[in-house]
Write a protein that holds these residues in place. Structure first.
Motif, short mmCIF file in Angstrom:
data_model
loop_
_atom_site.label_atom_id
_atom_site.label_comp_id
_atom_site.label_asym_id
_atom_site.label_seq_id
_atom_site.Cartn_x
_atom_site.Cartn_y
_atom_site.Cartn_z
N ARG A 6 0.81 -1.22 0.00
CA ARG A 6 0.00 0.00 0.00
C ARG A 6 0.84 1.26 0.00
NH1 ARG A 6 -4.65 0.74 4.02
NH2 ARG A 6 -2.97 0.48 5.49
N SER A 26 -11.02 7.68 -9.15
CA SER A 26 -10.68 6.42 -8.48
C SER A 26 -10.60 5.29 -9.50
CB SER A 26 -11.72 6.07 -7.42
OG SER A 26 -11.76 7.07 -6.43
N VAL A 38 -12.99 0.75 -5.26
CA VAL A 38 -13.41 0.87 -3.86
C VAL A 38 -12.18 0.87 -2.95
CG1 VAL A 38 -14.68 -0.27 -1.99
CG2 VAL A 38 -15.67 -0.17 -4.29
N VAL A 39 -11.20 0.04 -3.27
CA VAL A 39 -9.96 0.00 -2.49
C VAL A 39 -9.25 1.35 -2.60
CG1 VAL A 39 -7.67 -1.07 -2.34
CG2 VAL A 39 -9.69 -2.49 -2.74
N ARG A 41 -10.64 4.30 -3.24
CA ARG A 41 -11.40 5.32 -2.50
C ARG A 41 -11.16 5.22 -0.99
NH1 ARG A 41 -14.86 4.69 -6.90
NH2 ARG A 41 -16.02 2.94 -6.05
N ARG A 42 -11.14 4.00 -0.47
CA ARG A 42 -10.89 3.80 0.96
C ARG A 42 -9.50 4.31 1.35
NH1 ARG A 42 -11.96 -2.01 1.30
NH2 ARG A 42 -14.10 -2.06 0.62
N THR A 43 -8.53 3.97 0.53
CA THR A 43 -7.15 4.38 0.82
C THR A 43 -7.00 5.89 0.69
OG1 THR A 43 -6.37 2.23 0.02
CG2 THR A 43 -4.75 3.99 0.20
N ALA A 45 -9.24 8.11 1.03
CA ALA A 45 -9.97 8.76 2.12
C ALA A 45 -9.09 8.91 3.36
CB ALA A 45 -11.24 7.97 2.46
N LEU A 46 -8.22 7.93 3.61
CA LEU A 46 -7.28 8.04 4.72
C LEU A 46 -6.35 9.24 4.53
CD1 LEU A 46 -6.29 4.26 5.08
CD2 LEU A 46 -7.80 5.58 6.60
#
Length: 137
Positions: A6, A26, A38-39, A41-43, A45-46
């Motif tokens: 990551r 994204s 989706v992965v 966007r989640r990352t 967002a952090l």
């Protein structure tokens, strides 16, 4: 054991964002990284929660940098991702009553903690602008 990539993937994306004049979706990032949007966007967002990137909705929306890369360190991103260790190797805990396991874990833990401390110290000294210098437009 699967490697956690990551950090390197996010660094890749951030350098790309630096080099583009418009937000990146994204979907486009996911295509670039061979992963699911989706992965991404989640990352992302952090990173947004820490003020490193911003997102815009709608037509021509996507992700862009909120800070210049020379104001972001490798350590900043490592922390933003919620990483607990820079190493994917770990100590065993299957035989908690075994004195040999305790001895091995103690030796490994000391070495890994020392190496990790040095690595994180160096991460704090490296700003992200140096990662893309050879590719500047």
């Amino acid at each position: 054991m699967r490697k956690d990539s990551r950090l390197s993937r996010v660094l890749h994306v951030l350098v790309h964002l630096e080099m583009t004049d418009q937000p990146v979706t994204s979907d486009k990032m996911a295509e670039m990284l061979f992963t699911n949007p989706v992965v991404v966007r989640r990352t992302m967002a952090l990173l947004r929660n820490q003020g490193f990137v911003r997102s815009t909705k709608g037509h021509n929306g996507g992700w862009s940098l909120a800070k210049p890369l020379n104001n972001i360190t490798l350590l900043d991103i490592h922390k933003a991702l919620g990483e607990t260790s820079v190493f994917t190797i770990g100590l065993t805990d299957e035989h908690t009553n075994c004195p040999i396991e305790h001895s091995v874990n103690a030796a490994l833990k000391d070495v890994m903690n020392e190496a990790e401390g040095l690595m994180l110290e160096r991460f704090g000294e490296i700003t992200l602008d140096v990662l893309g210098k050879e590719f500047k437009k």
